[in-house]
Design a protein around this motif. Structure first.
Motif, PDB file in Angstrom:
ATOM      1  N   VAL A  75     -53.172  -1.854  -5.151  1.00  0.00           N
ATOM      2  CA  VAL A  75     -54.311  -2.381  -5.565  1.00  0.00           C
ATOM      3  C   VAL A  75     -54.360  -3.575  -4.579  1.00  0.00           C
ATOM      4  CG1 VAL A  75     -55.395  -3.874  -7.398  1.00  0.00           C
ATOM      5  CG2 VAL A  75     -54.516  -1.757  -7.698  1.00  0.00           C
ATOM      6  N   LEU A  76     -53.196  -4.235  -4.458  1.00  0.00           N
ATOM      7  CA  LEU A  76     -53.007  -5.452  -3.545  1.00  0.00           C
ATOM      8  C   LEU A  76     -53.277  -5.039  -2.124  1.00  0.00           C
ATOM      9  CD1 LEU A  76     -52.059  -8.301  -2.969  1.00  0.00           C
ATOM     10  CD2 LEU A  76     -49.738  -7.198  -2.690  1.00  0.00           C
ATOM     11  N   GLY A  77     -52.930  -3.979  -1.593  1.00  0.00           N
ATOM     12  CA  GLY A  77     -53.276  -3.511  -0.269  1.00  0.00           C
ATOM     13  C   GLY A  77     -54.557  -3.121   0.067  1.00  0.00           C
ATOM     14  N   LEU A  78     -55.559  -2.603  -1.182  1.00  0.00           N
ATOM     15  CA  LEU A  78     -56.756  -2.307  -0.933  1.00  0.00           C
ATOM     16  C   LEU A  78     -57.624  -3.586  -0.930  1.00  0.00           C
ATOM     17  CD1 LEU A  78     -59.400  -0.454  -0.914  1.00  0.00           C
ATOM     18  CD2 LEU A  78     -59.102  -0.408  -3.594  1.00  0.00           C
ATOM     19  N   VAL A  79     -57.248  -4.778  -1.756  1.00  0.00           N
ATOM     20  CA  VAL A  79     -57.947  -5.700  -1.832  1.00  0.00           C
ATOM     21  C   VAL A  79     -57.752  -6.552  -0.421  1.00  0.00           C
ATOM     22  CG1 VAL A  79     -57.837  -8.228  -2.686  1.00  0.00           C
ATOM     23  CG2 VAL A  79     -57.709  -6.245  -4.173  1.00  0.00           C
ATOM     24  N   LEU A  80     -56.656  -6.745   0.027  1.00  0.00           N
ATOM     25  CA  LEU A  80     -56.139  -7.364   1.094  1.00  0.00           C
ATOM     26  C   LEU A  80     -56.860  -6.519   2.526  1.00  0.00           C
ATOM     27  CD1 LEU A  80     -52.780  -8.764   0.585  1.00  0.00           C
ATOM     28  CD2 LEU A  80     -54.995 -10.212   0.637  1.00  0.00           C
ATOM     29  N   ALA A  81     -56.934  -5.343   2.555  1.00  0.00           N
ATOM     30  CA  ALA A  81     -57.405  -4.441   3.569  1.00  0.00           C
ATOM     31  C   ALA A  81     -58.936  -4.770   3.734  1.00  0.00           C
ATOM     32  CB  ALA A  81     -57.122  -2.948   3.653  1.00  0.00           C
ATOM     33  N   GLU A  82     -59.689  -4.809   2.671  1.00  0.00           N
ATOM     34  CA  GLU A  82     -60.915  -5.146   2.470  1.00  0.00           C
ATOM     35  C   GLU A  82     -61.174  -6.511   2.887  1.00  0.00           C
ATOM     36  OE1 GLU A  82     -64.189  -3.655  -0.735  1.00  0.00           O
ATOM     37  OE2 GLU A  82     -62.927  -5.669  -1.426  1.00  0.00           O
ATOM     38  N   VAL A 126     -53.279  -6.665 -14.528  1.00  0.00           N
ATOM     39  CA  VAL A 126     -54.764  -7.295 -14.414  1.00  0.00           C
ATOM     40  C   VAL A 126     -55.633  -6.106 -14.306  1.00  0.00           C
ATOM     41  CG1 VAL A 126     -56.036  -8.713 -13.545  1.00  0.00           C
ATOM     42  CG2 VAL A 126     -53.925  -9.662 -13.922  1.00  0.00           C
ATOM     43  N   TYR A 127     -55.366  -5.263 -13.211  1.00  0.00           N
ATOM     44  CA  TYR A 127     -56.188  -3.930 -13.171  1.00  0.00           C
ATOM     45  C   TYR A 127     -56.455  -3.294 -14.259  1.00  0.00           C
ATOM     46  CZ  TYR A 127     -57.559   0.442 -10.877  1.00  0.00           C
ATOM     47  OH  TYR A 127     -58.275   1.575 -10.826  1.00  0.00           O
ATOM     48  N   LEU A 128     -55.419  -2.758 -15.017  1.00  0.00           N
ATOM     49  CA  LEU A 128     -55.635  -1.998 -15.968  1.00  0.00           C
ATOM     50  C   LEU A 128     -56.210  -2.552 -17.051  1.00  0.00           C
ATOM     51  CD1 LEU A 128     -52.056  -0.161 -15.902  1.00  0.00           C
ATOM     52  CD2 LEU A 128     -54.270   0.732 -15.161  1.00  0.00           C
ATOM     53  N   ASP A 129     -55.854  -4.003 -17.314  1.00  0.00           N
ATOM     54  CA  ASP A 129     -56.486  -4.806 -18.280  1.00  0.00           C
ATOM     55  C   ASP A 129     -57.937  -5.160 -18.210  1.00  0.00           C
ATOM     56  OD1 ASP A 129     -55.916  -6.213 -21.013  1.00  0.00           O
ATOM     57  OD2 ASP A 129     -56.740  -8.017 -19.662  1.00  0.00           O
ATOM     58  N   ALA A 130     -58.416  -5.393 -16.948  1.00  0.00           N
ATOM     59  CA  ALA A 130     -59.892  -5.856 -16.975  1.00  0.00           C
ATOM     60  C   ALA A 130     -60.682  -5.211 -15.569  1.00  0.00           C
ATOM     61  CB  ALA A 130     -59.749  -7.252 -16.561  1.00  0.00           C
ATOM     62  N   GLY A 131     -59.776  -4.270 -14.904  1.00  0.00           N
ATOM     63  CA  GLY A 131     -60.598  -3.646 -13.900  1.00  0.00           C
ATOM     64  C   GLY A 131     -60.488  -4.378 -12.422  1.00  0.00           C
ATOM     65  N   PHE A 132     -60.817  -3.683 -11.473  1.00  0.00           N
ATOM     66  CA  PHE A 132     -60.754  -4.034  -9.980  1.00  0.00           C
ATOM     67  C   PHE A 132     -61.249  -5.405  -9.683  1.00  0.00           C
ATOM     68  CE2 PHE A 132     -61.854  -4.030  -5.583  1.00  0.00           C
ATOM     69  CZ  PHE A 132     -60.689  -3.654  -4.933  1.00  0.00           C
ATOM     70  N   VAL A 133     -62.463  -5.518 -10.355  1.00  0.00           N
ATOM     71  CA  VAL A 133     -62.965  -6.910  -9.694  1.00  0.00           C
ATOM     72  C   VAL A 133     -62.184  -8.180 -10.130  1.00  0.00           C
ATOM     73  CG1 VAL A 133     -64.900  -8.562 -10.252  1.00  0.00           C
ATOM     74  CG2 VAL A 133     -65.397  -6.235  -9.666  1.00  0.00           C
ATOM     75  N   ALA A 134     -61.812  -7.852 -11.372  1.00  0.00           N
ATOM     76  CA  ALA A 134     -60.524  -8.960 -12.102  1.00  0.00           C
ATOM     77  C   ALA A 134     -59.404  -8.876 -11.113  1.00  0.00           C
ATOM     78  CB  ALA A 134     -60.117  -8.685 -13.489  1.00  0.00           C
ATOM     79  N   ALA A 135     -58.793  -7.845 -10.826  1.00  0.00           N
ATOM     80  CA  ALA A 135     -57.608  -7.907 -10.157  1.00  0.00           C
ATOM     81  C   ALA A 135     -57.931  -8.352  -8.389  1.00  0.00           C
ATOM     82  CB  ALA A 135     -57.171  -6.320  -9.840  1.00  0.00           C
ATOM     83  N   ARG A 136     -59.096  -8.062  -8.049  1.00  0.00           N
ATOM     84  CA  ARG A 136     -59.303  -8.687  -6.554  1.00  0.00           C
ATOM     85  C   ARG A 136     -59.414 -10.163  -6.833  1.00  0.00           C
ATOM     86  NH1 ARG A 136     -64.981  -7.087  -4.919  1.00  0.00           N
ATOM     87  NH2 ARG A 136     -65.568  -8.493  -6.493  1.00  0.00           N
ATOM     88  N   ASP A 137     -60.321 -10.665  -7.761  1.00  0.00           N
ATOM     89  CA  ASP A 137     -60.366 -11.950  -7.870  1.00  0.00           C
ATOM     90  C   ASP A 137     -58.918 -12.724  -8.081  1.00  0.00           C
ATOM     91  OD1 ASP A 137     -63.225 -11.579  -7.652  1.00  0.00           O
ATOM     92  OD2 ASP A 137     -63.620 -11.948  -9.783  1.00  0.00           O
ATOM     93  N   LEU A 138     -58.013 -12.202  -8.907  1.00  0.00           N
ATOM     94  CA  LEU A 138     -56.781 -12.702  -8.880  1.00  0.00           C
ATOM     95  C   LEU A 138     -55.910 -12.770  -7.543  1.00  0.00           C
ATOM     96  CD1 LEU A 138     -54.358 -13.511 -10.955  1.00  0.00           C
ATOM     97  CD2 LEU A 138     -53.494 -11.027 -10.592  1.00  0.00           C
ATOM     98  N   VAL A 139     -55.933 -11.710  -6.774  1.00  0.00           N
ATOM     99  CA  VAL A 139     -55.348 -11.790  -5.616  1.00  0.00           C
ATOM    100  C   VAL A 139     -55.823 -12.556  -4.508  1.00  0.00           C
ATOM    101  CG1 VAL A 139     -54.841 -10.328  -3.394  1.00  0.00           C
ATOM    102  CG2 VAL A 139     -54.535  -9.334  -5.791  1.00  0.00           C
ATOM    103  N   LEU A 140     -57.140 -12.694  -4.446  1.00  0.00           N
ATOM    104  CA  LEU A 140     -57.925 -13.820  -3.682  1.00  0.00           C
ATOM    105  C   LEU A 140     -57.494 -15.194  -3.887  1.00  0.00           C
ATOM    106  CD1 LEU A 140     -61.331 -12.309  -2.990  1.00  0.00           C
ATOM    107  CD2 LEU A 140     -59.283 -11.834  -1.661  1.00  0.00           C
ATOM    108  N   ARG A 141     -57.436 -15.600  -5.380  1.00  0.00           N
ATOM    109  CA  ARG A 141     -57.280 -16.788  -5.727  1.00  0.00           C
ATOM    110  C   ARG A 141     -55.521 -17.228  -5.486  1.00  0.00           C
ATOM    111  NH1 ARG A 141     -55.366 -18.020 -10.412  1.00  0.00           N
ATOM    112  NH2 ARG A 141     -56.314 -16.141 -11.311  1.00  0.00           N
ATOM    113  N   LEU A 142     -54.665 -16.164  -5.822  1.00  0.00           N
ATOM    114  CA  LEU A 142     -53.393 -16.717  -5.645  1.00  0.00           C
ATOM    115  C   LEU A 142     -52.807 -16.593  -4.158  1.00  0.00           C
ATOM    116  CD1 LEU A 142     -51.700 -14.718  -8.763  1.00  0.00           C
ATOM    117  CD2 LEU A 142     -52.423 -17.038  -8.341  1.00  0.00           C
ATOM    118  N   TRP A 143     -53.700 -15.706  -3.334  1.00  0.00           N
ATOM    119  CA  TRP A 143     -53.208 -15.661  -1.923  1.00  0.00           C
ATOM    120  C   TRP A 143     -53.568 -16.677  -1.220  1.00  0.00           C
ATOM    121  CZ3 TRP A 143     -50.756 -11.848  -4.943  1.00  0.00           C
ATOM    122  CH2 TRP A 143     -49.572 -11.061  -4.217  1.00  0.00           C
TER     123      TRP A 143
END
Length: 229
Positions: free
Chosen positions: A51-58, A127-144
């Protein structure tokens, strides 16, 4: 599931309140304390890495539409490597809520880079399993956050860059020597010296060998590039 005060506080630091807190608890459970009724976070780590890899690659593709694969790959690697994940974990004090076995706690597991990096990936998966990809992406973008914008144009690690500098001048690869290791077992400090066949050397000290090697290589590379100018 009733959560303890420290887990509730961690959700605030993380920026995500779990609808399924059992997934979070699994993400925080290290193999050293797992059991048949308490699964560890290794499967979540596997998923979170992807999930992290996909978010950051995109994100990197969108940020620089003209970059080549050769330019994007080192930037990507700099953002997903274990050291970066561990830095983000420290940023939200993930170590404070990890569920560890006694042996890991006694040897400073809450501060170990590999353990923190793995747990950070597991939390992303949770986070991805709990709330989906958009929530996981938003988390990664905010924390990174600023790490993404600040990733170097050429993010190859310093050891690789120094080796290429040496090879371009007909020198063999640099050598790395552990000069000292001190501090307690749970928080050792390493002093590493990097040496060129032409005689130049630099030293650096850090809490992990790889970090010390990178710091020493960066210092020597800067010194040699300045001498070339």
């Amino acid at each position: 599931m009733k959560l303890s005060a420290d887990i509730l506080a961690f959700q605030v630091r993380l920026g995500h309140v779990f609808a399924q807190p059992d997934i979070l608890m699994r993400a925080l459970t290290h193999a050293s304390i797992s059991s048949a009724t308490r699964p560890d976070n290794q499967r979540l780590e596997f998923l979170g890495d992807r999930v992290l890899g996909l978010v950051l690659a995109e994100t990197l593709l969108e940020a620089d539409r003209r970059a080549t694969e050769g330019q994007l790959a080192p930037r990507f690697n700099a953002l997903v490597r274990k050291e970066t994940c561990a830095d983000v974990a420290r940023q939200i004090d993930l170590g404070a809520v990890l569920k560890l076995g006694r042996s890991e706690m006694m040897t400073g597991g809450r501060r170990k880079e590999a353990l923190l990096g793995d747990a950070m990936e597991a939390v992303i998966a949770a986070v991805y399993l709990d709330a989906g990809f958009v929530a996981a992406r938003d988390l990664v973008l905010r924390l990174w956050g600023e790490r993404i914008g600040a990733v170097a144009e050429d993010a190859r690690d310093a050891k690789t860059s120094l080796q290429e500098w040496a090879q371009a001048r007909g020198l063999p690869p640099p050598s790395y020597v552990e000069i000292a290791r001190d501090g307690p077992d749970h928080a050792p400090q390493f002093t590493i010296e990097v040496r060129l066949a032409s005689g130049q050397a630099e030293r650096a000290r850090a809490g992990a060998k790889r970090q010390a090697e990178q710091a020493a290589a960066r210092a020597l590379l800067t010194r040699m590039e300045n001498a070339d100018d």
